[in-house]
Motif scaffolding. Structure first.
Motif, short mmCIF file in Angstrom:
data_model
loop_
_atom_site.label_atom_id
_atom_site.label_comp_id
_atom_site.label_asym_id
_atom_site.label_seq_id
_atom_site.Cartn_x
_atom_site.Cartn_y
_atom_site.Cartn_z
N HIS A 156 -1.15 10.74 -7.28
CA HIS A 156 -2.71 10.87 -7.35
C HIS A 156 -3.02 9.89 -8.44
O HIS A 156 -4.11 9.08 -8.43
N ASP A 157 -2.06 9.10 -9.24
CA ASP A 157 -2.48 8.14 -10.24
C ASP A 157 -2.10 6.86 -9.90
O ASP A 157 -2.50 5.83 -10.60
N SER A 158 -2.13 6.55 -8.52
CA SER A 158 -1.65 5.21 -7.93
C SER A 158 -3.06 4.75 -7.38
O SER A 158 -3.89 5.51 -7.18
N GLY A 159 -3.35 3.42 -7.51
CA GLY A 159 -4.74 2.96 -7.39
C GLY A 159 -4.59 1.92 -6.16
O GLY A 159 -5.67 2.20 -5.04
N PHE A 160 -3.42 1.20 -5.62
CA PHE A 160 -3.70 0.54 -4.54
C PHE A 160 -2.36 0.36 -3.92
O PHE A 160 -1.25 0.74 -4.27
N CYS A 161 -2.34 0.22 -2.45
CA CYS A 161 -0.99 0.34 -1.75
C CYS A 161 -0.46 -1.05 -1.84
O CYS A 161 -0.84 -2.22 -1.79
N PRO A 162 0.87 -1.04 -2.35
CA PRO A 162 1.59 -2.21 -2.52
C PRO A 162 2.11 -3.03 -1.42
O PRO A 162 2.35 -4.11 -1.40
N VAL A 163 1.86 -2.30 -0.36
CA VAL A 163 2.40 -3.02 1.00
C VAL A 163 1.27 -3.56 1.78
O VAL A 163 1.06 -4.84 2.01
N ASP A 164 -0.20 -3.04 1.71
CA ASP A 164 -1.28 -3.81 2.42
C ASP A 164 -2.42 -4.10 1.31
O ASP A 164 -3.47 -4.60 1.86
N GLY A 165 -2.18 -3.77 0.12
CA GLY A 165 -3.30 -4.16 -0.73
C GLY A 165 -4.51 -3.21 -0.88
O GLY A 165 -5.36 -3.64 -1.50
N GLN A 166 -4.59 -2.40 -0.05
CA GLN A 166 -5.79 -1.43 0.36
C GLN A 166 -6.00 -0.44 -0.97
O GLN A 166 -5.04 0.06 -1.56
N ARG A 167 -7.17 -0.26 -1.25
CA ARG A 167 -7.48 0.86 -2.19
C ARG A 167 -7.10 2.01 -1.63
O ARG A 167 -7.52 2.48 -0.47
N LEU A 168 -6.33 2.98 -2.56
CA LEU A 168 -5.95 4.39 -1.97
C LEU A 168 -6.93 5.32 -2.12
O LEU A 168 -7.90 5.29 -3.00
N ILE A 169 -7.20 6.34 -1.16
CA ILE A 169 -8.18 7.37 -1.13
C ILE A 169 -7.46 8.66 -1.38
O ILE A 169 -6.20 8.92 -0.76
N PRO A 170 -7.94 9.71 -1.80
CA PRO A 170 -7.54 11.18 -1.80
C PRO A 170 -7.13 11.48 -0.26
O PRO A 170 -7.87 11.28 0.66
N VAL A 171 -6.06 12.33 -0.14
CA VAL A 171 -5.59 12.69 1.02
C VAL A 171 -6.71 13.90 1.75
O VAL A 171 -6.90 13.87 3.00
N ASN A 172 -7.29 14.51 0.72
CA ASN A 172 -8.26 15.47 1.40
C ASN A 172 -9.72 14.81 2.01
O ASN A 172 -10.53 15.31 2.18
N GLU A 173 -9.64 13.28 1.74
CA GLU A 173 -10.85 12.59 2.13
C GLU A 173 -10.39 11.81 3.29
O GLU A 173 -11.22 10.95 4.10
N ALA A 174 -9.27 11.98 3.78
CA ALA A 174 -8.80 11.44 5.04
C ALA A 174 -8.02 12.10 6.03
O ALA A 174 -7.74 13.36 5.70
N SER A 175 -7.93 11.65 7.09
CA SER A 175 -7.27 12.53 8.32
C SER A 175 -5.99 11.69 8.47
O SER A 175 -5.81 10.64 8.73
N PRO A 176 -4.94 12.20 8.77
CA PRO A 176 -3.40 11.72 9.20
C PRO A 176 -3.98 11.01 10.72
O PRO A 176 -4.45 11.50 11.32
N PRO A 177 -3.28 10.12 10.79
CA PRO A 177 -3.35 9.37 11.98
C PRO A 177 -2.71 10.13 13.32
O PRO A 177 -1.89 11.02 13.33
N ARG A 178 -2.91 9.73 14.55
CA ARG A 178 -2.24 9.99 15.69
C ARG A 178 -1.58 9.05 16.20
O ARG A 178 -1.81 8.06 15.94
N HIS A 179 -0.51 9.46 16.87
CA HIS A 179 0.53 8.40 17.75
C HIS A 179 0.62 8.63 19.16
O HIS A 179 1.06 9.89 19.61
N PRO A 180 0.35 7.64 19.77
CA PRO A 180 0.25 7.80 21.35
C PRO A 180 1.64 8.31 22.02
O PRO A 180 1.62 9.02 23.16
N ASP A 181 2.86 8.05 21.35
CA ASP A 181 4.13 8.57 21.81
C ASP A 181 4.79 9.75 20.83
O ASP A 181 5.85 9.98 21.23
N ASP A 182 4.15 10.07 20.27
CA ASP A 182 4.83 11.34 19.14
C ASP A 182 3.64 12.08 18.67
O ASP A 182 2.88 11.76 17.92
#
Length: 423
Positions: free
Chosen positions: A13-39
């Motif tokens: 919860h204390d992280s600010g940005f994704c070190p891989v993509d540089g995107q600002r992080l958002i709380p998981v309760n404000e996002a939905s996990p993705p779907r995968h077409p093959d899994d």
């Protein structure tokens, strides 16, 4: 917990940005996990709704690894779930369960923490583990080919600490390879985590055996001779061999034993010796002081081999000029280890070279003494051969054998002088 809207990694919860993509992080309760077409597992919740799958991390021969959110504990975890066809094999499932039991019984900071063994809604089985952020040693070697000495020593020292408790309990990992060594980056250097205890051999009294006699378990390139033969007499020294093979690859950029097929690799392991690492890794400046250490680690007989990974780690550290033991180097910052190695290694190499030259001179001296002894000592049966040169036991003034003997001695002495000059 927070997540990245681009790659769907999970962060504290204390992280600010994704070190891989540089995107600002958002709380998981404000996002939905993705779907995968093959899994269909991605985005779903498993094991009674406890684990919410957010992304695929890796695929292996046994199963697939996911990053998931433990909704009950509020933490990120890794779920290793067996492939459907593997989940139908009783022995594979038993090995998978034993991986949980062994790992759970060996709590150690250098062994991946295994939290639970669960049955999934899609009739498979899941191993719930701590989620690690970093990379496997295999990935690092593919990218960089070799490790710097300080990184190798620190990694090997932690590996020795992680294995000592297992070995004391007569548990043999049996599948140590770069793929099963995970490196978590820290400010002072790598933190090692040993993965995958699914192929263990438990030599403790009363332990259940899952391997048929004569069956080989492990990765061919890192397999000891006794493991390659599927021998019952297999103990922790098989792991010493495997770790030595990893060290060899880390310094030379190549495995110590190579062939075109798995069976031929095993034949090579049982029937030949690897090049000295200083020769195999000449392009990377591998010190000759490492050669005798690796020679002891690659002894075909377990009784003649280095008896522990700790002794191997100590030998490697001393070969680079470090003092102390692997317990001193395991948590020493890599920069400090590098400085100590830069300071001490020249003296170690000088002593090694001097010892090598001394051995060469001693060998040459032994040769000269042998030649001198051969010239001075009478040949067997000489009295019979040259009986006509003797009168009542006293030699004549000019025996017939003197001239050829002197000529032969001169030729031998000239050859000896030439040999000494060439060395």
């Amino acid at each position: 917990m927070k997540t990245c809207s681009a790659c769907f990694r999970l962060f504290s919860h204390d992280s600010g940005f994704c070190p891989v993509d540089g995107q600002r992080l958002i709380p998981v309760n404000e996002a939905s996990p993705p779907r995968h077409p093959d899994d269909r597992r991605v985005g779903a919740t498993l094991c009674g709704g406890r684990y919410q799958i957010w992304r695929i991390v890796a695929d292996g021969g046994m199963g697939r690894v996911y990053q998931a959110l433990d909704l009950r504990a509020g933490r990120s975890v890794a779920l290793k779930i067996l492939h459907p066809e593997v989940a139908l094999d009783e022995v594979s499932v038993e090995r998978f369960h034993r991986e949980f039991e062994v790992s759970a019984s060996l709590p150690h900071e250098h062994i991946v923490e295994v939290l639970a063994f669960e049955k999934t809604e899609d009739h498979s089985f899941a191993l719930v583990m701590e989620y690690l952020e970093g990379e496997e040693l295999r990935t690092l070697l593919k990218r960089d080919k070799v490790l710097r000495p300080e990184r190798l020593v620190r990694m090997l020292s932690q590996l020795a600490l992680g294995l000592v408790e297992a070995h004391e309990r007569k548990v043999v990992h049996r599948d140590l390879k770069p793929d099963n060594i995970f490196l978590v980056g820290t400010r002072d250097g790598d933190k090692v985590k040993i993965l995958d205890f699914g192929s263990v051999r438990d030599n403790s009294e009363g332990a259940k055996k899952l391997t048929v006699v004569g069956t080989t378990i492990g990765s061919p390139f890192y397999m000891s001779p006794e493991q390659a033969q599927g021998l019952l007499a297999l103990d922790h020294r098989a792991d010493v061999w495997s770790v030595a093979a990893i060290v060899f690859e880390c310094v030379t950029g190549r495995v110590p034993f190579h062939a075109s097929t798995g069976p031929m690799i095993l034949v090579t392991i049982m029937g030949s010796n690897p090049l000295p690492p200083s020769e195999a890794g000449k392009a990377y400046g591998v010190p000759a002081s490492l050669d005798p250490v690796m020679e002891k680690a690659f002894m075909k007989s377990p009784e003649a081999r280095l008896s522990s990974v700790g002794l191997l780690a100590d030998g490697v550290g001393h070969a680079y000029g470090l003092t102390g033991s692997h317990r001193d180097w395991a948590y020493m910052p890599q920069e400090e280890l590098a400085a100590r190695i830069r300071t001490a290694l020249p003296a170690v190499l000088a002593r090694h070279q001097k010892a090598a030259e001394g051995a060469s001179v001693a060998h040459a001296g032994a040769d000269s003494r042998a030649v001198a002894a051969a010239l001075a000592a009478p040949s067997a049966g000489a009295a019979d051969a040259f009986a006509e040169d003797m009168v009542m036991g006293v030699p004549q003034r000019l025996p017939r054998w003197v001239v050829p003997a002197v000529a032969g001695a001169a030729v031998l002495l000239c050859a000896l002088v030439a040999l000494l000059i060439s060395r």
